[in-house]
Motif scaffolding. Structure first.
Motif, PDB file in Angstrom:
ATOM      1  N   ILE B  30     -43.754  42.966 -72.955  1.00 26.57           N
ATOM      2  CA  ILE B  30     -44.926  43.808 -72.721  1.00 26.57           C
ATOM      3  C   ILE B  30     -46.202  42.999 -72.960  1.00 26.57           C
ATOM      4  O   ILE B  30     -47.196  43.171 -72.244  1.00 26.57           O
ATOM      5  CB  ILE B  30     -44.900  45.049 -73.625  1.00 26.57           C
ATOM      6  N   VAL B  31     -46.167  42.117 -73.944  1.00 27.15           N
ATOM      7  CA  VAL B  31     -47.339  41.280 -74.200  1.00 27.15           C
ATOM      8  C   VAL B  31     -47.612  40.379 -73.003  1.00 27.15           C
ATOM      9  O   VAL B  31     -48.762  40.200 -72.583  1.00 27.15           O
ATOM     10  CB  VAL B  31     -47.132  40.462 -75.491  1.00 27.15           C
ATOM     11  N   PHE B  32     -46.552  39.825 -72.397  1.00 27.28           N
ATOM     12  CA  PHE B  32     -46.731  39.024 -71.179  1.00 27.28           C
ATOM     13  C   PHE B  32     -47.385  39.842 -70.075  1.00 27.28           C
ATOM     14  O   PHE B  32     -48.280  39.377 -69.367  1.00 27.28           O
ATOM     15  CB  PHE B  32     -45.382  38.511 -70.689  1.00 27.28           C
ATOM     16  N   MET B  33     -46.916  41.073 -69.917  1.00 25.22           N
ATOM     17  CA  MET B  33     -47.483  41.909 -68.856  1.00 25.22           C
ATOM     18  C   MET B  33     -48.934  42.247 -69.146  1.00 25.22           C
ATOM     19  O   MET B  33     -49.759  42.309 -68.224  1.00 25.22           O
ATOM     20  CB  MET B  33     -46.672  43.188 -68.718  1.00 25.22           C
ATOM     21  N   ALA B  34     -49.293  42.445 -70.404  1.00 25.82           N
ATOM     22  CA  ALA B  34     -50.685  42.720 -70.741  1.00 25.82           C
ATOM     23  C   ALA B  34     -51.552  41.500 -70.454  1.00 25.82           C
ATOM     24  O   ALA B  34     -52.706  41.630 -70.019  1.00 25.82           O
ATOM     25  CB  ALA B  34     -50.796  43.116 -72.213  1.00 25.82           C
ATOM     26  N   ILE B  35     -51.007  40.305 -70.668  1.00 26.42           N
ATOM     27  CA  ILE B  35     -51.758  39.086 -70.336  1.00 26.42           C
ATOM     28  C   ILE B  35     -51.978  39.001 -68.830  1.00 26.42           C
ATOM     29  O   ILE B  35     -53.069  38.646 -68.354  1.00 26.42           O
ATOM     30  CB  ILE B  35     -51.027  37.852 -70.885  1.00 26.42           C
TER      31      ILE B  35
END
Lengths: 187, 100
Positions: B30-35
């Protein structure tokens, strides 16, 4: 007339962004990211950026999101969050910090003298021909660097994710350790 | 006619939502997608300013941002898969030691 397309696309983009950040399951977040990317592609079309819009759909939505879904499938994630969260008290603080940041950014983009009127652009502004003409003349060196970056990225990804036998802790080796310890304890 | 500031505020809003996602979520995917969400908000800002300054250079910046974001996603997810193979978790809370 343009607002008729801008408002739904913007609402969908913000809704998709909320879905990315707040979804329980990673698959729902990936699909919400797809919604954001599609809405942004529509906004790019509004802004005379046809080539970039098609690139966005093909590369971002068509390759990167698919890569995310493959990785989610590979990792076989059932839920997103662990049970314990040591920073739980900081979550409202993080939202407040982001809200301050948003208000600061909004002030910067609306209060200054950024009252740009839209000028007329050439007919091939934003088309593949228009972007390509600039890409292969003024931006030739970054273009070549981008192809090098792509090559390095491909090689790095293959090298990182390649399994090296004997390097990782496998099931069999822990069993051997237990056998060795049991044999040592017997003496 | 939608004014420029609308596009810029939308970009700022998406960027802030990406920041919230990076700060709040513990799942590395999810952190990757937020980036990626943050990178896309910057792309929107570039394209809006390219149109309003009638300069194609903003769209070239978006071109290179998309290329680099793709490479970053590939390499980052490869590392994530490798970490998952070693630790059987992708929670950022549990992968907090540099020592393997």
């Amino acid at each position: 007339m343009e607002a008729l397309i801008f408002v739904p696309a913007a609402v969908l983009a913000v809704g998709g962004a909320l879905g990315v950040v707040l979804s329980r399951r990673p698959v729902h977040s990936a699909l919400s990211l797809l919604l954001v990317l599609a809405s942004l592609a529509v906004l790019y079309l509004l802004l005379w950026a046809q080539f970039i819009a098609v690139l966005q759909v093909v590369i971002y939505a068509g390759a990167i999101v698919v890569l995310f879904l493959f990785v989610i499938m590979l990792l076989h994630m059932q839920t997103g969050e662990p049970l314990r969260d040591p920073l739980r008290k900081q979550r409202p603080v993080m939202v407040v910090v982001a809200a301050f940041f948003l208000s600061g950014l909004t002030y910067i983009v609306t209060a200054g003298g950024v009252a740009l009127q839209r000028g007329a652009v050439a007919p091939d502004f934003g088309t593949a021909e228009g972007v390509g003409r600039a890409l292969f003349t003024r931006f030739l060196f970054p273009f070549e660097l981008a192809s090098v970056i792509l090559l390095v990225g491909i090689v790095a990804a293959v090298a990182i994710a390649k399994e090296v036998p004997g390097l990782m802790v496998h099931e069999e080796s822990t069993v051997e350790e237990a056998d060795v310890l049991a044999a040592a304890a017997d003496h | 006619m939608v004014p420029l500031s609308f596009y810029l505020v939308l970009g700022a809003l998406l960027f802030s939502l990406g920041i919230v996602g990076v700060l709040i979520r513990r799942n590395a995917l999810i952190v990757f997608m937020a980036i990626e969400l943050m990178l896309n908000s910057v792309n929107l800002t570039f394209v809006a300013l390219a149109r309003h300054l009638t300069s194609i250079d903003g769209q070239l910046a978006v071109f290179f941002t998309i290329v680099v974001a793709g490479v970053e996603a590939v390499v980052g997810l490869a590392m994530l898969v490798e970490i998952f193979r070693a630790r059987s978790t992708v929670s950022l809370d549990e992968v907090d030691l540099l020592r393997g």
